[in-house]
Write a protein that holds these residues in place. Sequence first.
Motif, PDB file in Angstrom:
ATOM      1  N   LYS A 194     -78.841 -38.586  -2.649  1.00  0.00           N
ATOM      2  CA  LYS A 194     -78.033 -37.451  -2.222  1.00  0.00           C
ATOM      3  C   LYS A 194     -77.526 -36.664  -3.430  1.00  0.00           C
ATOM      4  CE  LYS A 194     -73.752 -36.286   0.241  1.00  0.00           C
ATOM      5  NZ  LYS A 194     -73.134 -35.614  -0.919  1.00  0.00           N
ATOM      6  N   THR A 195     -76.993 -37.359  -4.404  1.00  0.00           N
ATOM      7  CA  THR A 195     -76.453 -36.698  -5.589  1.00  0.00           C
ATOM      8  C   THR A 195     -77.548 -35.978  -6.383  1.00  0.00           C
ATOM      9  OG1 THR A 195     -74.663 -38.320  -5.767  1.00  0.00           O
ATOM     10  CG2 THR A 195     -75.215 -37.069  -7.753  1.00  0.00           C
ATOM     11  N   LYS A 196     -78.679 -36.647  -6.547  1.00  0.00           N
ATOM     12  CA  LYS A 196     -79.745 -36.120  -7.402  1.00  0.00           C
ATOM     13  C   LYS A 196     -80.557 -35.008  -6.746  1.00  0.00           C
ATOM     14  CE  LYS A 196     -83.643 -37.758 -10.245  1.00  0.00           C
ATOM     15  NZ  LYS A 196     -84.446 -38.959 -10.629  1.00  0.00           N
ATOM     16  N   TYR A 197     -80.797 -35.124  -5.455  1.00  0.00           N
ATOM     17  CA  TYR A 197     -81.720 -34.189  -4.806  1.00  0.00           C
ATOM     18  C   TYR A 197     -81.097 -33.352  -3.681  1.00  0.00           C
ATOM     19  CZ  TYR A 197     -85.382 -36.798  -7.256  1.00  0.00           C
ATOM     20  OH  TYR A 197     -86.153 -37.384  -8.223  1.00  0.00           O
ATOM     21  N   VAL A 198     -80.255 -33.963  -2.860  1.00  0.00           N
ATOM     22  CA  VAL A 198     -79.672 -33.209  -1.751  1.00  0.00           C
ATOM     23  C   VAL A 198     -78.661 -32.195  -2.264  1.00  0.00           C
ATOM     24  CG1 VAL A 198     -78.333 -33.357   0.391  1.00  0.00           C
ATOM     25  CG2 VAL A 198     -80.063 -35.095  -0.124  1.00  0.00           C
ATOM     26  N   ASP A 199     -77.738 -32.656  -3.096  1.00  0.00           N
ATOM     27  CA  ASP A 199     -76.691 -31.774  -3.613  1.00  0.00           C
ATOM     28  C   ASP A 199     -77.241 -30.672  -4.516  1.00  0.00           C
ATOM     29  OD1 ASP A 199     -74.967 -33.397  -2.255  1.00  0.00           O
ATOM     30  OD2 ASP A 199     -74.200 -34.450  -4.014  1.00  0.00           O
ATOM     31  N   SER A 200     -78.414 -30.887  -5.076  1.00  0.00           N
ATOM     32  CA  SER A 200     -79.030 -29.878  -5.946  1.00  0.00           C
ATOM     33  C   SER A 200     -79.915 -28.903  -5.184  1.00  0.00           C
ATOM     34  CB  SER A 200     -79.857 -30.571  -7.042  1.00  0.00           C
ATOM     35  OG  SER A 200     -80.943 -31.285  -6.472  1.00  0.00           O
ATOM     36  N   GLY A 201     -80.030 -29.083  -3.864  1.00  0.00           N
ATOM     37  CA  GLY A 201     -80.808 -28.151  -3.051  1.00  0.00           C
ATOM     38  C   GLY A 201     -82.287 -28.452  -2.961  1.00  0.00           C
ATOM     39  N   LYS A 202     -82.713 -29.612  -3.477  1.00  0.00           N
ATOM     40  CA  LYS A 202     -84.134 -29.933  -3.463  1.00  0.00           C
ATOM     41  C   LYS A 202     -84.576 -30.666  -2.197  1.00  0.00           C
ATOM     42  CE  LYS A 202     -84.378 -30.301  -8.520  1.00  0.00           C
ATOM     43  NZ  LYS A 202     -84.631 -31.228  -9.655  1.00  0.00           N
ATOM     44  N   VAL A 203     -83.635 -31.335  -1.534  1.00  0.00           N
ATOM     45  CA  VAL A 203     -83.984 -32.160  -0.371  1.00  0.00           C
ATOM     46  C   VAL A 203     -83.018 -31.899   0.785  1.00  0.00           C
ATOM     47  CG1 VAL A 203     -83.965 -34.532   0.524  1.00  0.00           C
ATOM     48  CG2 VAL A 203     -85.133 -34.032  -1.628  1.00  0.00           C
TER      49      VAL A 203
END
Length: 279
Positions: free
Chosen positions: A148-157
């Motif tokens: 979540k921190t690495k990909y969701v919060d960055s808009g990638k997932v």
Amino acid sequence: MSASAMNLTKRLLSGAAIATVALVLAACSDEKKETASTAPAAATETAAKTETKPATDATTTASTTATPATAEAKPAAGTEVAQTTAAPVKVELPSSEGSVDVAKLMEPGALPEMAIGDANAPVTIVEYMSMTCPHCAAFHNNTFEAIKTKYVDSGKVRFVLREFPFDPRAAAAFMLARCAPEGQYFPMISMLFKQQQQWAAAQNGRDALLQMSKLAGFTQESFEACLTNQKLLDDVNSVMQRGAKEFGVQSTPTFFVNGEHYSGDMSVDVMSALIDSKL
């Protein structure tokens, strides 16, 4: 996550254990069950077996042992020594079990979609899970927050959770999460997975879930109302049945990453590598 969600999670985690269903609970207070009574026969039989097997059957994990440096001898005076760095660890991607039509996968179902992340993210992950599945708990306790921190919060997932209960206690847990205040579905799911052993294996699941639900703001009346809501129970089971019939879900956790089918718990490194391969 909002401040209110964080506060709710802290309150929930400080409590005793959760407790199980009013309507559904009568079937599970005296004994644990591996198979949901409403599950399709073929899908349920395979899924129940999967829950009791080690997750390594369905998951490929990466070796993380770096080759140790061997330069123990001291160089002669005036000699320059090249600085060496360990080779990056190669993560082996899990094998896809096929693919489904993404447009069909994302069609509305019986319940509103529970999703986090940008709707236009380049990668969409749909997870089918059971609240009493230990492999699902392992994924959510050890991997989910990092992803979540690495990909969701960055808009990638964009990450979507879908219900696939194998037994009445799992159905009860999903119902309570659906009855939680708006925006509290994900925090309550997280709390239930962290406390899974305390409520899923409790002799009296009803009392366990009731006490935990009270910490989440439920009253005795709202707890009973939620778990005797036949339409909600039917809708939860409908999500499960659609996953089995239309998308071939037979075990949990099952992930669809941009439509590609993967089964089993995944480490942060493995899921990160899988997501990176889709970007």
